[in-house]
Design a protein around this motif. Sequence first.
Motif, PDB file in Angstrom:
ATOM      1  N   GLU A   1      -9.549   2.520   6.724  1.00 56.29           N
ATOM      2  CA  GLU A   1      -8.474   1.573   6.976  1.00 56.29           C
ATOM      3  C   GLU A   1      -7.880   1.102   5.647  1.00 56.29           C
ATOM      4  OE1 GLU A   1      -9.534  -1.598   9.644  1.00 56.29           O
ATOM      5  OE2 GLU A   1      -7.985  -2.899   8.827  1.00 56.29           O
ATOM      6  N   ASP A   2      -6.546   1.137   5.595  1.00 54.17           N
ATOM      7  CA  ASP A   2      -5.865   0.694   4.376  1.00 54.17           C
ATOM      8  C   ASP A   2      -6.019  -0.811   4.193  1.00 54.17           C
ATOM      9  OD1 ASP A   2      -2.997   2.901   4.912  1.00 54.17           O
ATOM     10  OD2 ASP A   2      -5.067   3.305   4.323  1.00 54.17           O
ATOM     11  N   GLN A   3      -6.173  -1.223   2.946  1.00 50.91           N
ATOM     12  CA  GLN A   3      -6.290  -2.648   2.651  1.00 50.91           C
ATOM     13  C   GLN A   3      -5.421  -3.008   1.453  1.00 50.91           C
ATOM     14  OE1 GLN A   3     -10.508  -3.520   2.220  1.00 50.91           O
ATOM     15  NE2 GLN A   3     -10.575  -4.191   4.352  1.00 50.91           N
ATOM     16  N   VAL A   4      -4.810  -4.184   1.549  1.00 51.47           N
ATOM     17  CA  VAL A   4      -3.954  -4.688   0.467  1.00 51.47           C
ATOM     18  C   VAL A   4      -4.327  -6.134   0.204  1.00 51.47           C
ATOM     19  CG1 VAL A   4      -1.598  -5.184  -0.265  1.00 51.47           C
ATOM     20  CG2 VAL A   4      -2.076  -3.163   1.138  1.00 51.47           C
ATOM     21  N   THR A   5      -4.629  -6.444  -1.052  1.00 52.15           N
ATOM     22  CA  THR A   5      -4.989  -7.804  -1.438  1.00 52.15           C
ATOM     23  C   THR A   5      -4.071  -8.263  -2.550  1.00 52.15           C
ATOM     24  OG1 THR A   5      -7.303  -7.374  -0.880  1.00 52.15           O
ATOM     25  CG2 THR A   5      -6.837  -9.302  -2.238  1.00 52.15           C
ATOM     26  N   GLN A   6      -3.424  -9.390  -2.332  1.00 46.64           N
ATOM     27  CA  GLN A   6      -2.521  -9.926  -3.351  1.00 46.64           C
ATOM     28  C   GLN A   6      -3.131 -11.173  -3.991  1.00 46.64           C
ATOM     29  OE1 GLN A   6       1.389  -9.259  -0.725  1.00 46.64           O
ATOM     30  NE2 GLN A   6       1.814  -9.833  -2.861  1.00 46.64           N
ATOM     31  N   SER A   7      -2.942 -11.279  -5.298  1.00 51.79           N
ATOM     32  CA  SER A   7      -3.443 -12.461  -6.003  1.00 51.79           C
ATOM     33  C   SER A   7      -2.478 -12.829  -7.125  1.00 51.79           C
ATOM     34  CB  SER A   7      -4.838 -12.186  -6.570  1.00 51.79           C
ATOM     35  OG  SER A   7      -4.795 -11.115  -7.501  1.00 51.79           O
ATOM     36  N   PRO A   8      -2.408 -14.126  -7.454  1.00 51.95           N
ATOM     37  CA  PRO A   8      -3.021 -15.228  -6.720  1.00 51.95           C
ATOM     38  C   PRO A   8      -2.261 -15.501  -5.422  1.00 51.95           C
ATOM     39  CG  PRO A   8      -1.608 -16.097  -8.423  1.00 51.95           C
ATOM     40  CD  PRO A   8      -1.570 -14.590  -8.580  1.00 51.95           C
ATOM     41  N   GLU A   9      -2.824 -16.376  -4.571  1.00 54.12           N
ATOM     42  CA  GLU A   9      -2.103 -16.751  -3.346  1.00 54.12           C
ATOM     43  C   GLU A   9      -0.866 -17.570  -3.686  1.00 54.12           C
ATOM     44  OE1 GLU A   9      -5.986 -17.102  -0.408  1.00 54.12           O
ATOM     45  OE2 GLU A   9      -4.405 -18.619  -0.371  1.00 54.12           O
ATOM     46  N   ALA A  10      -0.999 -18.408  -4.717  1.00 52.08           N
ATOM     47  CA  ALA A  10       0.110 -19.258  -5.126  1.00 52.08           C
ATOM     48  C   ALA A  10       0.137 -19.334  -6.648  1.00 52.08           C
ATOM     49  CB  ALA A  10      -0.012 -20.653  -4.519  1.00 52.08           C
ATOM     50  N   LEU A  11       1.331 -19.453  -7.185  1.00 47.79           N
ATOM     51  CA  LEU A  11       1.505 -19.498  -8.634  1.00 47.79           C
ATOM     52  C   LEU A  11       2.642 -20.437  -8.969  1.00 47.79           C
ATOM     53  CD1 LEU A  11       0.694 -18.258 -11.400  1.00 47.79           C
ATOM     54  CD2 LEU A  11       2.392 -16.473 -10.987  1.00 47.79           C
TER      55      LEU A  11
ATOM     56  N   THR B   1       8.273 -16.086  -1.903  1.00 43.19           N
ATOM     57  CA  THR B   1       7.017 -15.377  -1.662  1.00 43.19           C
ATOM     58  C   THR B   1       7.261 -13.900  -1.902  1.00 43.19           C
ATOM     59  OG1 THR B   1       6.199 -16.992  -0.055  1.00 43.19           O
ATOM     60  CG2 THR B   1       5.283 -14.772   0.073  1.00 43.19           C
ATOM     61  N   TYR B   2       6.358 -13.284  -2.648  1.00 37.16           N
ATOM     62  CA  TYR B   2       6.481 -11.852  -2.954  1.00 37.16           C
ATOM     63  C   TYR B   2       5.402 -11.098  -2.185  1.00 37.16           C
ATOM     64  CZ  TYR B   2       9.838 -13.185  -6.463  1.00 37.16           C
ATOM     65  OH  TYR B   2      10.970 -13.693  -7.082  1.00 37.16           O
ATOM     66  N   LEU B   3       5.847 -10.141  -1.392  1.00 40.44           N
ATOM     67  CA  LEU B   3       4.960  -9.353  -0.545  1.00 40.44           C
ATOM     68  C   LEU B   3       4.820  -7.943  -1.095  1.00 40.44           C
ATOM     69  CD1 LEU B   3       6.464 -10.324   2.944  1.00 40.44           C
ATOM     70  CD2 LEU B   3       4.292 -11.109   2.011  1.00 40.44           C
ATOM     71  N   CYS B   4       3.623  -7.414  -0.963  1.00 39.32           N
ATOM     72  CA  CYS B   4       3.322  -6.044  -1.346  1.00 39.32           C
ATOM     73  C   CYS B   4       2.876  -5.299  -0.095  1.00 39.32           C
ATOM     74  CB  CYS B   4       2.210  -6.062  -2.392  1.00 39.32           C
ATOM     75  SG  CYS B   4       1.494  -4.473  -2.795  1.00 39.32           S
ATOM     76  N   ALA B   5       3.231  -4.027   0.016  1.00 45.41           N
ATOM     77  CA  ALA B   5       2.807  -3.213   1.161  1.00 45.41           C
ATOM     78  C   ALA B   5       2.559  -1.788   0.688  1.00 45.41           C
ATOM     79  CB  ALA B   5       3.873  -3.230   2.257  1.00 45.41           C
ATOM     80  N   VAL B   6       1.681  -1.079   1.395  1.00 46.54           N
ATOM     81  CA  VAL B   6       1.411   0.316   1.054  1.00 46.54           C
ATOM     82  C   VAL B   6       1.587   1.184   2.286  1.00 46.54           C
ATOM     83  CG1 VAL B   6      -0.161  -0.202  -0.839  1.00 46.54           C
ATOM     84  CG2 VAL B   6      -1.074   0.102   1.457  1.00 46.54           C
ATOM     85  N   GLY B   7       2.025   2.404   2.045  1.00 53.78           N
ATOM     86  CA  GLY B   7       2.103   3.415   3.083  1.00 53.78           C
ATOM     87  C   GLY B   7       1.188   4.558   2.722  1.00 53.78           C
TER      88      GLY B   7
ATOM     89  N   ILE C   1       3.772   3.345   9.429  1.00 50.80           N
ATOM     90  CA  ILE C   1       3.564   1.898   9.395  1.00 50.80           C
ATOM     91  C   ILE C   1       2.887   1.469   8.105  1.00 50.80           C
ATOM     92  CG2 ILE C   1       2.515  -0.033  10.600  1.00 50.80           C
ATOM     93  CD1 ILE C   1       2.353   1.876  13.041  1.00 50.80           C
ATOM     94  N   PRO C   2       3.566   0.664   7.295  1.00 48.69           N
ATOM     95  CA  PRO C   2       2.937   0.159   6.076  1.00 48.69           C
ATOM     96  C   PRO C   2       1.943  -0.948   6.377  1.00 48.69           C
ATOM     97  CG  PRO C   2       5.146  -0.711   6.280  1.00 48.69           C
ATOM     98  CD  PRO C   2       4.952   0.217   7.436  1.00 48.69           C
ATOM     99  N   THR C   3       1.006  -1.136   5.462  1.00 48.50           N
ATOM    100  CA  THR C   3       0.053  -2.247   5.522  1.00 48.50           C
ATOM    101  C   THR C   3       0.492  -3.289   4.515  1.00 48.50           C
ATOM    102  OG1 THR C   3      -1.766  -0.794   6.154  1.00 48.50           O
ATOM    103  CG2 THR C   3      -2.352  -2.934   5.218  1.00 48.50           C
ATOM    104  N   PHE C   4       0.657  -4.522   4.982  1.00 48.37           N
ATOM    105  CA  PHE C   4       1.148  -5.605   4.132  1.00 48.37           C
ATOM    106  C   PHE C   4       0.005  -6.462   3.608  1.00 48.37           C
ATOM    107  CE2 PHE C   4       5.758  -5.852   4.229  1.00 48.37           C
ATOM    108  CZ  PHE C   4       6.077  -4.958   5.233  1.00 48.37           C
TER     109      PHE C   4
END
Lengths: 113, 110
Positions: free
Chosen positions: B1-11, B85-91, B97-100
């Motif tokens: 399963e694809d996984q995407v983790t963004q950091s930090p949550e807030a800046l 808010t900046y979102l990242c996604a991968v295909g 269907i991308p994973t956000f």
Amino acid sequence: DVKVTQSSRYLVKRTGEKVFLECVQDMDHENMFWYRQDPGLGLRLIYFSYDVKMKEKGDIPEGYSVSREKKERFSLILESASTNQTSMYLCASSPPEGMSGQYFGPGTRLTVT
Amino acid sequence: EDQVTQSPEALRLQEGESSSLNCSYTVSGLRGLFWYRQDPGKGPEFLFTLYSAGEEKEKERLKATLTKKESFLHITAPKPEDSATYLCAVGSGGSYIPTFGRGTSLIVHP
């Protein structure tokens, strides 16, 4: 520029009502998507469609259905609205070749009372 | 399963204070990595697609880079209007269907 439009920016409905959210894109994209976005939960895919009359369930399809009779139009239907369907609903489209970014509509803020 | 983790949550940044947002991912066969900007109450706006490690894309004060495990969105001399808010996604694979990721909320103070 790609343009994705949604039928309403804000919508207030009562519990039990049937709700139609419409999305239209003008770039001849094959793929269209419906998401809901809630604080702390991110974007969650409800349904997507890769061709006219084709549809696939996403992660949270319960309580929703979709219709795609024409390539440019993708409708989301809430059969019997409930308060837990209060959310921001986002439509997106993308071309079919390889992997490409999605183009989102402005969103519909739905409140079910 | 694809996984995407963004950091930090807030800046929170002061105007002119450069910084970077991180997007770490695990996928089986990356097809594309996407960055979006989302203003409050609006739909995400597509910014960049990156396809392979080493690739870079720029738009105004934003520069996106990609390695085999993560992507960075560098913001140079930010202005208050970069707040979003900046979102990242991968295909990956053959999926449409991308994973956000959950996004990074950026606030730039004047």
